[in-house]
Write a protein that holds these residues in place. Sequence first.
Motif, PDB file in Angstrom:
ATOM      1  N   GLY A  13       0.825  -1.221   0.000  1.00  0.00           N
ATOM      2  CA  GLY A  13       0.000   0.000   0.000  1.00  0.00           C
ATOM      3  C   GLY A  13       0.851   1.259   0.000  1.00  0.00           C
ATOM      4  N   ASN A  14       2.103   1.160  -0.457  1.00  0.00           N
ATOM      5  CA  ASN A  14       2.989   2.331  -0.485  1.00  0.00           C
ATOM      6  C   ASN A  14       2.973   2.999  -1.853  1.00  0.00           C
ATOM      7  OD1 ASN A  14       3.778   1.886   2.147  1.00  0.00           O
ATOM      8  ND2 ASN A  14       5.498   0.574   1.544  1.00  0.00           N
ATOM      9  N   ASP A  15       3.107   4.334  -1.850  1.00  0.00           N
ATOM     10  CA  ASP A  15       3.159   5.074  -3.122  1.00  0.00           C
ATOM     11  C   ASP A  15       4.512   4.874  -3.787  1.00  0.00           C
ATOM     12  OD1 ASP A  15       0.677   6.079  -2.789  1.00  0.00           O
ATOM     13  OD2 ASP A  15       1.347   7.949  -1.837  1.00  0.00           O
ATOM     14  N   LEU A  16       4.477   4.885  -5.101  1.00  0.00           N
ATOM     15  CA  LEU A  16       5.731   4.737  -5.841  1.00  0.00           C
ATOM     16  C   LEU A  16       5.645   5.596  -7.098  1.00  0.00           C
ATOM     17  CD1 LEU A  16       8.423   3.134  -6.236  1.00  0.00           C
ATOM     18  CD2 LEU A  16       7.077   1.377  -7.390  1.00  0.00           C
ATOM     19  N   SER A  17       6.478   6.645  -7.148  1.00  0.00           N
ATOM     20  CA  SER A  17       6.467   7.494  -8.352  1.00  0.00           C
ATOM     21  C   SER A  17       7.237   6.788  -9.462  1.00  0.00           C
ATOM     22  CB  SER A  17       7.126   8.845  -8.061  1.00  0.00           C
ATOM     23  OG  SER A  17       8.506   8.641  -7.806  1.00  0.00           O
ATOM     24  N   GLN A  18       7.015   7.220 -10.699  1.00  0.00           N
ATOM     25  CA  GLN A  18       7.748   6.620 -11.826  1.00  0.00           C
ATOM     26  C   GLN A  18       9.250   6.880 -11.687  1.00  0.00           C
ATOM     27  OE1 GLN A  18       5.456   8.267 -15.134  1.00  0.00           O
ATOM     28  NE2 GLN A  18       5.007   6.174 -15.758  1.00  0.00           N
ATOM     29  N   GLU A  19       9.585   8.077 -11.180  1.00  0.00           N
ATOM     30  CA  GLU A  19      10.999   8.425 -11.024  1.00  0.00           C
ATOM     31  C   GLU A  19      11.684   7.503 -10.008  1.00  0.00           C
ATOM     32  OE1 GLU A  19      11.555  12.485  -9.892  1.00  0.00           O
ATOM     33  OE2 GLU A  19      13.745  12.257  -9.981  1.00  0.00           O
ATOM     34  N   LYS A  20      10.980   7.266  -8.898  1.00  0.00           N
ATOM     35  CA  LYS A  20      11.542   6.370  -7.868  1.00  0.00           C
ATOM     36  C   LYS A  20      11.667   4.950  -8.428  1.00  0.00           C
ATOM     37  CE  LYS A  20      11.891   4.999  -3.315  1.00  0.00           C
ATOM     38  NZ  LYS A  20      11.213   4.873  -2.065  1.00  0.00           N
ATOM     39  N   LEU A  21      10.619   4.490  -9.147  1.00  0.00           N
ATOM     40  CA  LEU A  21      10.667   3.142  -9.727  1.00  0.00           C
ATOM     41  C   LEU A  21      11.853   3.036 -10.690  1.00  0.00           C
ATOM     42  CD1 LEU A  21       9.444   0.315 -10.148  1.00  0.00           C
ATOM     43  CD2 LEU A  21       7.938   1.299 -11.891  1.00  0.00           C
ATOM     44  N   PHE A  22      12.048   4.070 -11.507  1.00  0.00           N
ATOM     45  CA  PHE A  22      13.181   4.069 -12.442  1.00  0.00           C
ATOM     46  C   PHE A  22      14.498   3.883 -11.665  1.00  0.00           C
ATOM     47  CE2 PHE A  22      16.712   6.491 -14.245  1.00  0.00           C
ATOM     48  CZ  PHE A  22      16.877   5.841 -15.455  1.00  0.00           C
ATOM     49  N   ASN A  23      14.671   4.637 -10.568  1.00  0.00           N
ATOM     50  CA  ASN A  23      15.925   4.547  -9.802  1.00  0.00           C
ATOM     51  C   ASN A  23      16.111   3.162  -9.182  1.00  0.00           C
ATOM     52  OD1 ASN A  23      16.830   7.154 -10.342  1.00  0.00           O
ATOM     53  ND2 ASN A  23      15.544   8.017  -8.720  1.00  0.00           N
ATOM     54  N   LEU A  24      15.005   2.567  -8.709  1.00  0.00           N
ATOM     55  CA  LEU A  24      15.105   1.228  -8.097  1.00  0.00           C
ATOM     56  C   LEU A  24      15.423   0.174  -9.163  1.00  0.00           C
ATOM     57  CD1 LEU A  24      12.143   1.338  -5.520  1.00  0.00           C
ATOM     58  CD2 LEU A  24      14.560   1.791  -5.114  1.00  0.00           C
ATOM     59  N   VAL A  25      14.810   0.311 -10.347  1.00  0.00           N
ATOM     60  CA  VAL A  25      15.097  -0.652 -11.436  1.00  0.00           C
ATOM     61  C   VAL A  25      16.559  -0.501 -11.877  1.00  0.00           C
ATOM     62  CG1 VAL A  25      14.474  -1.426 -13.763  1.00  0.00           C
ATOM     63  CG2 VAL A  25      12.681  -0.727 -12.185  1.00  0.00           C
ATOM     64  N   MET A  26      17.056   0.723 -11.883  1.00  0.00           N
ATOM     65  CA  MET A  26      18.476   0.951 -12.223  1.00  0.00           C
ATOM     66  C   MET A  26      19.386   0.160 -11.272  1.00  0.00           C
ATOM     67  SD  MET A  26      19.524   2.670 -14.766  1.00  0.00           S
ATOM     68  CE  MET A  26      21.089   3.517 -14.628  1.00  0.00           C
ATOM     69  N   GLU A  27      19.037   0.175  -9.971  1.00  0.00           N
ATOM     70  CA  GLU A  27      19.859  -0.579  -8.999  1.00  0.00           C
ATOM     71  C   GLU A  27      19.877  -2.060  -9.356  1.00  0.00           C
ATOM     72  OE1 GLU A  27      19.519   0.031  -4.744  1.00  0.00           O
ATOM     73  OE2 GLU A  27      18.543   1.962  -5.122  1.00  0.00           O
ATOM     74  N   CYS A  28      18.714  -2.581  -9.768  1.00  0.00           N
ATOM     75  CA  CYS A  28      18.627  -4.006 -10.150  1.00  0.00           C
ATOM     76  C   CYS A  28      19.416  -4.258 -11.432  1.00  0.00           C
ATOM     77  CB  CYS A  28      17.175  -4.426 -10.359  1.00  0.00           C
ATOM     78  SG  CYS A  28      16.176  -4.273  -8.880  1.00  0.00           S
ATOM     79  N   GLU A  29      19.316  -3.359 -12.389  1.00  0.00           N
ATOM     80  CA  GLU A  29      20.010  -3.525 -13.670  1.00  0.00           C
ATOM     81  C   GLU A  29      21.523  -3.546 -13.479  1.00  0.00           C
ATOM     82  OE1 GLU A  29      17.942  -4.738 -16.233  1.00  0.00           O
ATOM     83  OE2 GLU A  29      18.701  -3.162 -17.539  1.00  0.00           O
ATOM     84  N   ARG A  30      21.998  -2.801 -12.471  1.00  0.00           N
ATOM     85  CA  ARG A  30      23.454  -2.784 -12.225  1.00  0.00           C
ATOM     86  C   ARG A  30      23.949  -4.168 -11.855  1.00  0.00           C
ATOM     87  NH1 ARG A  30      22.413   2.321  -9.636  1.00  0.00           N
ATOM     88  NH2 ARG A  30      22.761   3.891 -11.245  1.00  0.00           N
ATOM     89  N   VAL A  31      23.100  -4.960 -11.189  1.00  0.00           N
ATOM     90  CA  VAL A  31      23.489  -6.332 -10.829  1.00  0.00           C
ATOM     91  C   VAL A  31      23.683  -7.143 -12.107  1.00  0.00           C
ATOM     92  CG1 VAL A  31      22.711  -8.464  -9.714  1.00  0.00           C
ATOM     93  CG2 VAL A  31      22.230  -6.249  -8.661  1.00  0.00           C
ATOM     94  N   ALA A  32      22.757  -6.966 -13.067  1.00  0.00           N
ATOM     95  CA  ALA A  32      22.803  -7.777 -14.286  1.00  0.00           C
ATOM     96  C   ALA A  32      23.815  -7.243 -15.302  1.00  0.00           C
ATOM     97  CB  ALA A  32      21.403  -7.819 -14.904  1.00  0.00           C
ATOM     98  N   HIS A  33      23.927  -5.908 -15.415  1.00  0.00           N
ATOM     99  CA  HIS A  33      24.666  -5.341 -16.546  1.00  0.00           C
ATOM    100  C   HIS A  33      25.914  -4.551 -16.191  1.00  0.00           C
ATOM    101  CE1 HIS A  33      21.544  -6.729 -18.985  1.00  0.00           C
ATOM    102  NE2 HIS A  33      20.733  -5.701 -18.951  1.00  0.00           N
ATOM    103  N   GLY A  34      26.213  -4.362 -14.918  1.00  0.00           N
ATOM    104  CA  GLY A  34      27.398  -3.569 -14.572  1.00  0.00           C
ATOM    105  C   GLY A  34      27.103  -2.085 -14.627  1.00  0.00           C
ATOM    106  N   ASN A  35      27.204  -1.505 -15.835  1.00  0.00           N
ATOM    107  CA  ASN A  35      27.048  -0.057 -15.944  1.00  0.00           C
ATOM    108  C   ASN A  35      26.032   0.304 -17.025  1.00  0.00           C
ATOM    109  OD1 ASN A  35      27.505   2.664 -15.672  1.00  0.00           O
ATOM    110  ND2 ASN A  35      29.311   2.660 -17.007  1.00  0.00           N
ATOM    111  N   PRO A  36      24.743   0.066 -16.755  1.00  0.00           N
ATOM    112  CA  PRO A  36      23.731   0.300 -17.794  1.00  0.00           C
ATOM    113  C   PRO A  36      23.498   1.791 -18.043  1.00  0.00           C
ATOM    114  CG  PRO A  36      22.663  -0.288 -15.743  1.00  0.00           C
ATOM    115  CD  PRO A  36      24.148  -0.378 -15.496  1.00  0.00           C
TER     116      PRO A  36
END
Length: 280
Positions: free
Chosen positions: A98-121
């Motif tokens: 039930g927490n709010d999530l802005s698109q900008e925040k979601l983008f930043n969190l997905v970036m953190e995940c992508e760094r695990v997979a891709h190094g420097n996306p």
Amino acid sequence: MQIFVPGKILVSGEHSVVYGEPAIAVGLGMGIRVEARSNASKSSNPGNELIRKAFEVAKVSFDEVQVSIESQLPEGLGMGSSAAVAAAVIKALYAFKGNDLSQEKLFNLVMECERVAHGNPSGVDPAAVVYGGLIWFVKGRPIEFLKLNHQVDLLLIDTGKPKESTKEMVEYVGTREKKTIKNLGLITFKIRRALEQRSGLVDLINESGKLLEELGIASEKTIALSQELRILGAGVKVSGAGGRKDGSGILLVVSPDLDTIARFADKNKLTFWRTNIGSN
Ligand code: PMV
């Protein structure tokens, strides 16, 4: 509640986007569906590193919540599967709490995940799946939505899953001529204009495709297939990180006569999808 996040393809700018050049990406109708529910069994640490990271950045424990993931996106073809899985899981976990999530925040969190997979996306995949639609992306800058008042039809042909990871391909490109990167950046500006003005797209997609081949991100068999398609009048380029040894992921194909291309793909037993840019 079920969450849907679209996959994406890159219309232009793969690899050069890592060096600060622009990219054009478009969200797909195919994507990832995720549902989060209470974890009754109180067990199961998800084996998948990406999903573990999504839980970590959403600050949710596996003991508490369970997710089921349904994917329409083939993995490893450059359709944004990893970014879309991360985005959908994070969104589902936030919705469950039930927490709010802005698109900008979601983008930043997905970036953190992508760094695990891709190094420097560069961030183009997270931006494409989080914002959807047709976007103009430059690393570190706010995204721009592109509006077309017509629809451009595309065929996406599967050349096979690359043997190399995105990270390996990005590292390989790092060893190559920087002039090709600059030229790819220039083509992206021209492709934007061609999309908006509805003219010259086939030739520009071929120019981009040939520059990517020169950069070394297409395998011999992908280049041979691209040449056959060009003889049929199509504009063809690799979309995504590509692959050198065997498959190169998705070939993006534009043509005034896509039916001919679809028949050719059928005859040659190639897997393909039809999609478009510019519709909702
Ligand atoms: O992983 P793919 O195939 O979606 O490619 C991502 C695009 C690259 O430009 C190759 C890498 C990046 O981080 O921008």
